[in-house]
Scaffold this motif. Structure first.
Motif, short mmCIF file in Angstrom:
data_model
loop_
_atom_site.label_atom_id
_atom_site.label_comp_id
_atom_site.label_asym_id
_atom_site.label_seq_id
_atom_site.Cartn_x
_atom_site.Cartn_y
_atom_site.Cartn_z
N LEU A 49 8.45 -4.13 53.95
CA LEU A 49 7.62 -4.46 52.78
C LEU A 49 6.16 -4.60 53.21
O LEU A 49 5.25 -4.14 52.52
N GLN A 50 5.97 -5.22 54.37
CA GLN A 50 4.59 -5.37 54.87
C GLN A 50 4.00 -3.99 55.16
O GLN A 50 2.84 -3.72 54.85
N VAL A 62 8.72 -18.14 52.67
CA VAL A 62 8.83 -17.63 51.29
C VAL A 62 7.46 -17.34 50.70
O VAL A 62 7.27 -16.34 50.01
N VAL A 63 6.49 -18.20 50.97
CA VAL A 63 5.18 -18.03 50.33
C VAL A 63 4.54 -16.72 50.78
O VAL A 63 3.95 -15.98 49.98
N ALA A 84 3.48 -13.32 48.61
CA ALA A 84 2.18 -12.63 48.67
C ALA A 84 2.41 -11.12 48.79
O ALA A 84 1.72 -10.32 48.13
N LEU A 85 3.41 -10.72 49.60
CA LEU A 85 3.71 -9.29 49.73
C LEU A 85 4.30 -8.74 48.43
O LEU A 85 3.96 -7.63 48.01
N LEU A 95 -0.32 -14.93 40.08
CA LEU A 95 0.58 -14.13 39.22
C LEU A 95 0.11 -14.18 37.77
O LEU A 95 -0.02 -13.15 37.11
N LEU A 96 -0.14 -15.39 37.30
CA LEU A 96 -0.56 -15.56 35.90
C LEU A 96 -1.84 -14.77 35.62
O LEU A 96 -1.92 -14.03 34.63
#
Length: 1150
Positions: A367-368, A417-418, A422-423, A476-477
């Protein structure tokens, strides 16, 4: 030999003729019959073996293999053992000799026939079946063939069809599971060998966008991980043969992973190898568009080892030889398919959890890699260059990870997880397609649900959990809000279609907006103040543009008004701003629910700011009548202005619950602020309730009025001048400009609600019922003026023009009255009383008109819809005598002929009439007390003697559904009409002494239910099965003496036959549960009497097979064991029948 040669030539000629374009269908049927007869001959397979060895004709090969397939799957049991031995020996030899020279589909078919033999005979009679396959895989030149055999074996033996008995299925699965470690070891070896071999060769990799980059590993994800080095190795440069072989290995693994349980057989080395190949998908592809190349089965041609191109002249999928980028992407897709098969399993043994963590670490390395920016490519460009199927698989992986495993992994210190979020954020907002973006939004929705649930279950550390994710949620928002705005995302948004409706009745644009707003709403639930402070300023900014339009309105001579914005660029900017304002208003409306309830006081200021702004906008829109302006680009700007106004009204409507709570909180304080808000909202709606206003806007205004009158219910509403204006408009004697029907109904509902609904916060003595009752009567008198006049014309001769005029009046008036009654159905007795008083005369008129229109289904449909609503809401107010009169009228009008004529036209208005009539009777029979009991015999008679005979032999699904529901309600609500026994008697004397009344009607009803289980309609079947189960749980139906002695076994028999015929397989679980509940009434009788009777009555099986079936049905009394026994019985009985039907005549069975 000569005769076989001649047969082969004849067969080739027949096949060529059969597939020739000039051959007639009649001739094709003759040839087909000839071929079928040949195949049925004993020993036909000898000829087919010769044909296969001596022909180059693909049609002949396929036909010969089909003969073998039929022989193995349907006649194998009756074949002589010598013949079986010969076939087992010859076909594998044929495969080895011919596999390089025949087309791939012939090779695959031959593999399947050999696997089918293994399915029947391995290991007892075909002991080297599996070892032969493993040997092929280990022989380099034959490895591709071995892999095709292995995949076919996995497909056919792990999840076999029903042509095997359960014991054999279980045996095969067990045998295969024993081989799994060996098989996985072999496959791992192949992948490792090819990767290592080609990585060494590729020590000087060709230049690629990723080769020279320094690899920053994902935070703490790989610290000290042995995989960090492995995954940073240069990519292997596979040749064509290696590529095809690795594709086949990955296809085999994907299928194996679909059924083998997670265990330590899936080694870290195997996982690492699969991830090496998953990297191929990250490789940028060539620009040349290619057709779909993903195949989930090995149906593509093979060039193995030194094999020349196959007979159809192509390499893999017709691509040029050499491992192209498309081929490399295919490896990536197959590797991700393997990974997804593993990740989709929810049941993870403890000893596999570490492997799982390792898998996630490796996937997030990918994913990175996918989301890394460099000078040559932005992330979006990278993703656009990648193969679409690979991206889909990767998104599937992320969805599975978040929905199935995040709760396991989230707390692991080895998984940040954080940083993963981000990814995921980068991956989501750089998706090259709308579908890809939707799929990623779904992943975020699942994550937000997970977070919400977690916080609710751990309220104590709510803040720490939120703080951990706050930055991600804020980002995200903001990004989702930007994505729905033309200001930031015009190019993509203009691609979305806003005209064609999908299956959910929404356009592509509406779906895009709805999914985005769901994510916004979920963030709002977690971070309310932050979400509001992000959204409100953006809304304000767009509102300022809208509110500033007033200065550009110019009035020309002749009082036509236009918008003085004409420059193309200005018009485009205005269009974008108005579209954005419309979306943001929907967003604000969607968030209304987060300002009410317990948080009302805490978030009061924010909500008040929103509502004041919405009231201001709606008043401004109605005052300046922007929807009426002439604009430079009328086809674009006019709909935009209408939409913004409509969305502002809809958003204000969404806050009606907030206004209601505001009203109840301040009822004893200064109400001026509240009164101003409501008065302004009504003032904004009132001018729009006119025929001159576009319908979209008119309906939005009407809906807002309905919400204010039904949800907020202010006392002062009826005295407002704007409301008086609406009242006068609706009740004017001759409405020259009548509103469209939908709007007219909504306005009438608002006016009626104002006068009927209880005012909140006030005692009964201050409700002013007397005045309101008089006003409501006046309203109804005005609305039904023309309708009530019809009463006098009932006896006039039925001239057509007369009837047509009457029909128009009926169809305009009754829907309004029905809607009014509907809206107060759950209100206080007083509201319903006043409503009925006002309606009384119209109800009587309707009853008088009913016989006149009995032959006109569309009018009768409207009348019965009205009466149905009356019965549901006002039957108490109508009183027993009048209700009885109505039922009597209906029963006398619906003769058998009348019913038959209506039902025969399925889907017609006549059918709908009968449905509504049956619904009315359902309401009647559910009424407690003795009032309507006298009607039971005639309702039962109508049901069983008039409706049932007409629908029994026809599909008529809608009428049937209502008729069976009526039957169920009669039985359920009036049980004592059939069974007099009181609870006390049952306790004192036991169930044996029950008194039965009206037995013929009860028996007829049960027969009707039983008959419905023999018909194909699955919905009726499901409904009726649930009714029987309900009657059993509420009234012990299955335990009743009559049912137990004369019906129970019949029902069990019918349900078992349904399972055997597989006609209602979707309902397997429900059917088996019902059989269990019936059998559990008396298990002893079920096992000792019913089962022997049932098995003796089963045709197509012999006595020894019956004995096996009986022994395998263990006399267990718990549901899981019973369910297993039923499944086994059904499977094995079908299997025995299949075997017996395939035996040649005269076969002696031992």
């Amino acid at each position: 030999m000569a005769s076989e040669d001649a047969s082969l030539r004849a067969l080739e000629n027949l096949m060529t003729e059969f597939f020739h374009s000039c051959t007639t269908n009649e001739r094709k049927r003759e040839i087909e019959e000839l071929l079928n007869n040949f195949a049925q001959q004993a020993g036909a397979w000898h000829h087919c073996l010769f044909f296969l060895s001596n022909t180059r004709n693909e049609y002949v090969m396929m036909y010969s293999l089909t003969v073998f397939e039929n022989l193995v799957n349907k006649m194998w049991i009756g074949l002589a053992s010598q013949d079986k031995m010969e076939i087992r020996s010859c076909l594998p030899k044929l495969l080895l000799a011919q596999h390089k020279n025949v087309p791939y589909f012939i090779r695959n078919k031959l593999c399947k026939v050999i696997v089918d033999i293994g399915r029947q005979d391995w290991p007892m009679f075909y002991h080297d079946f599996f070892s032969n396959t493993l040997q092929l895989i280990q022989t380099p030149a034959l490895a591709p063939l071995g892999l095709v055999m292995l995949k076919t074996t996995s497909e056919e033996l792990a999840c076999p069809r029903e042509d095997l008995c359960v014991a054999r299925k279980e045996e095969l699965r067990k045998l295969l599971l024993e081989q799994v470690p060996t098989v996985l070891g072999l496959l791992t070896g192949i992948l490792e060998t090819y990767w290592d071999k080609h990585s060494v060769i590729a020590s000087t990799p060709p230049p690629s966008p990723t080769s020279g980059e320094s690899v920053e590993l994902l935070g703490s994800l790989f610290q000290g991980s042995q995989y960090s080095k492995l995954l940073c190795q240069p990519m292997a440069a596979l040749d064509n043969d290696g590529h095809q072989l690795c594709c086949l290995v990955l296809e085999c693994l994907a299928h194996l992973f679909s059924w083998i349980p997670l265990s330590t057989s899936i080694t870290p080395t195997l996982l690492a190898s699969i991830f090496h190949f998953a990297r191929f998908g990250c490789d940028l592809r060539t620009k040349a568009k290619t057709g779909p190349f993903i195949s989930t089965s090995s149906n593509g041609p093979l060039n193995s080892g030194t094999v020349p191109p196959t007979s159809n002249g192509q390499g893999l999928n017709g691509q040029q030889s050499g491992s192209t980028k498309v081929d490399r992407a295919r490896l990536g897709v197959l590797a991700m398919t393997c990974i997804n098969e593993l990740v989709s399993k929810n049941c993870v043994p403890m000893d596999f959890e570490e492997y799982l963590l390792r898998m996630f670490q490796q996937t997030f390395f990918l994913l990175q890699r996918l989301t890394r920016e460099n000078n040559a490519h932005t992330v979006k460009n990278r993703l656009q260059e990648l193969d679409e199927s690979y991206l889909e698989k990767f998104t599937d992986f992320l969805r599975l990870f978040v929905s199935v495993h995040l709760r396991r992994i989230e707390s692991s210190p080895q998984f940040p997880v954080v940083e993963f979020l981000a990814l995921l954020f980068k991956y989501t907002f750089n998706q090259p397609t709308h579908e890809g973006y939707f799929a990623c939004l779904d992943i975020w929705s699942v994550f937000l649900d997970f977070l919400t649930t977690k916080i609710k279950s751990r309220l104590a550390d709510r803040e720490s959990v939120l703080n951990r994710y706050k930055d991600a949620l804020v980002l995200l928002l903001r990004e989702v809000l930007n994505r729905i705005q033309f200001r930031y995302n015009q190019a993509q948004l203009e691609e979305l279609d806003d005209e064609v409706l999908d299956d959910d009745q929404q356009t592509e644009w509406q779906r895009y907006l709805r999914q985005s707003l769901e994510v916004v709403a979920k963030v709002m639930e977690l971070l309310p103040s932050h979400a509001f402070s992000t959204l409100f300023p953006v809304l304000q900014e767009n509102l300022d543009v809208y509110l500033g339009l007033q200065q550009f309105i110019v009035t020309s001579s002749g009082s036509s008004r236009s918008l003085n914005i004409t420059a193309e660029n200005d018009c485009r900017r205005l269009h974008c701003s108005l579209r954005d304002l419309s979306s943001l208003l929907q967003a604000v409306g969607r968030l209304a629910e987060y300002f009410i309830g317990e948080v009302f006081a805490a978030r009061f200021t924010d909500a008040l700011a929103v509502v004041e702004r919405l009231v201001e906008v709606t008043c401004y829109g109605s005052r300046t009548t922007l929807y009426d302006l002439e604009t430079a680009v009328p086809s674009v700007l006019k709909p935009d202005l209408i939409d913004v106004h409509a969305q502002a009204l809809a958003a204000l409507q969404a806050y009606s619950h907030w206004l209601a709570q505001f009203y109840s909180e301040i009822h004893s304080q200064n109400q001026s602020q509240f009164i101003n808000l409501v008065t302004s909202a009504v003032d904004a709606s009132s001018p729009l309730i006119s025929v001159k206003v576009p319908e979209k806007l008119l309906l939005s205004a009407c809906h807002l009025m309905v919400s204010i009158t039904s949800t907020v219910r202010p006392v002062f509403l009826v005295s407002l001048p704007a409301v008086q204006t609406i009242f006068n408009m609706i009740t004017t004697e001759h409405q020259t400009h009548r509103l469209p029907q939908e709007a007219h109904i909504l306005v009438c509902r608002s006016l009626s609600n104002m006068l009927l609904l209880t005012w909140p916060n006030l005692p009964e003595s201050e409700q002013q019922w007397h005045t309101r009752s008089n006003n409501h009567a006046s309203l109804l008198t005005a609305l039904t003026r023309e309708y009530r006049i019809l009463r006098g014309t009932v006896n006039v001769t039925h001239r057509q023009p007369n009837l047509d005029n009457m029909k128009v009046v009926i169809q305009q008036t009754l829907p309004v009255l029905k809607d009014m009654v509907d809206s107060i159905s759950s209100e206080s007795t007083k509201s319903r009383q006043i409503c009925y008083q006002s309606l009384q005369e119209s109800v009587q008129v309707s009853l008088n008109l009913f016989p006149v229109f009995i032959q006109q289904a569309d009018v009768t449909d409207e009348m019965l819809a009205f009466f149905l609503t009356l019965f549901q809401a006002l039957r108490v107010q109508m009183g027993v005598a009048f209700t009885g009169q109505i039922i009597h009228t209906f029963l006398s009008m619906f003769t058998r002929e009348q019913l038959a004529a209506s039902i025969l036209h399925e889907g017609s208005a006549g059918c709908r009439v009968v449905q509504k009539f049956l619904k009315i009777l359902q309401v009647v029979v559910q009424e407690p007390g003795q009032a309507f009991k006298p009607f039971l015999p005639s309702i039962l008679s109508l049901c069983m003697e008039q409706v049932y005979p007409v629908v029994a032999e026809r599909p008529s699904p809608d009428v049937k559904a209502e008729m069976f529901e009526l039957l169920y309600q009669i039985l359920h609500q009036n049980w004592r009409y059939f069974f007099k026994t009181s609870v006390l008697t049952t306790v004192q004397k036991g169930a044996a002494e029950e008194t039965m009344e009206n037995e013929p009607q009860f028996t007829a009803a049960m027969q009707a239910f039983g008959q419905s289980f023999l018909q194909p309609d699955i919905h009726i079947f499901k409904q009726n099965l649930s009714y029987l189960e309900s009657l059993n749980s509420k009234h012990k139906l299955y335990h009743r003496k009559l049912f137990r002695t004369s019906m129970l076994f019949h029902f069990i028999n019918v349900l078992l036959q349904v399972l055997l015929h597989k006609s209602h397989d979707l309902l397997q679980e429900e059917i088996i549960l019902a059989i269990y509940n019936m059998a559990s009434v008396d298990f002893d009788a079920f096992y000792s009497v019913f089962m022997p009777q049932f098995l003796n009555g089963c045709h197509g099986v012999d006595s020894s097979q019956r004995g096996v079936l009986a022994r395998n049905f263990k006399p267990e009394q718990d549901l899981p064991s019973f369910t297993q026994s039923v499944h086994r019985l059904v499977n094995d009985l079908r299997y025995y029948r299949l075997c017996n039907s395939s035996l040649p005549t005269g076969t002696i069975k031992l």
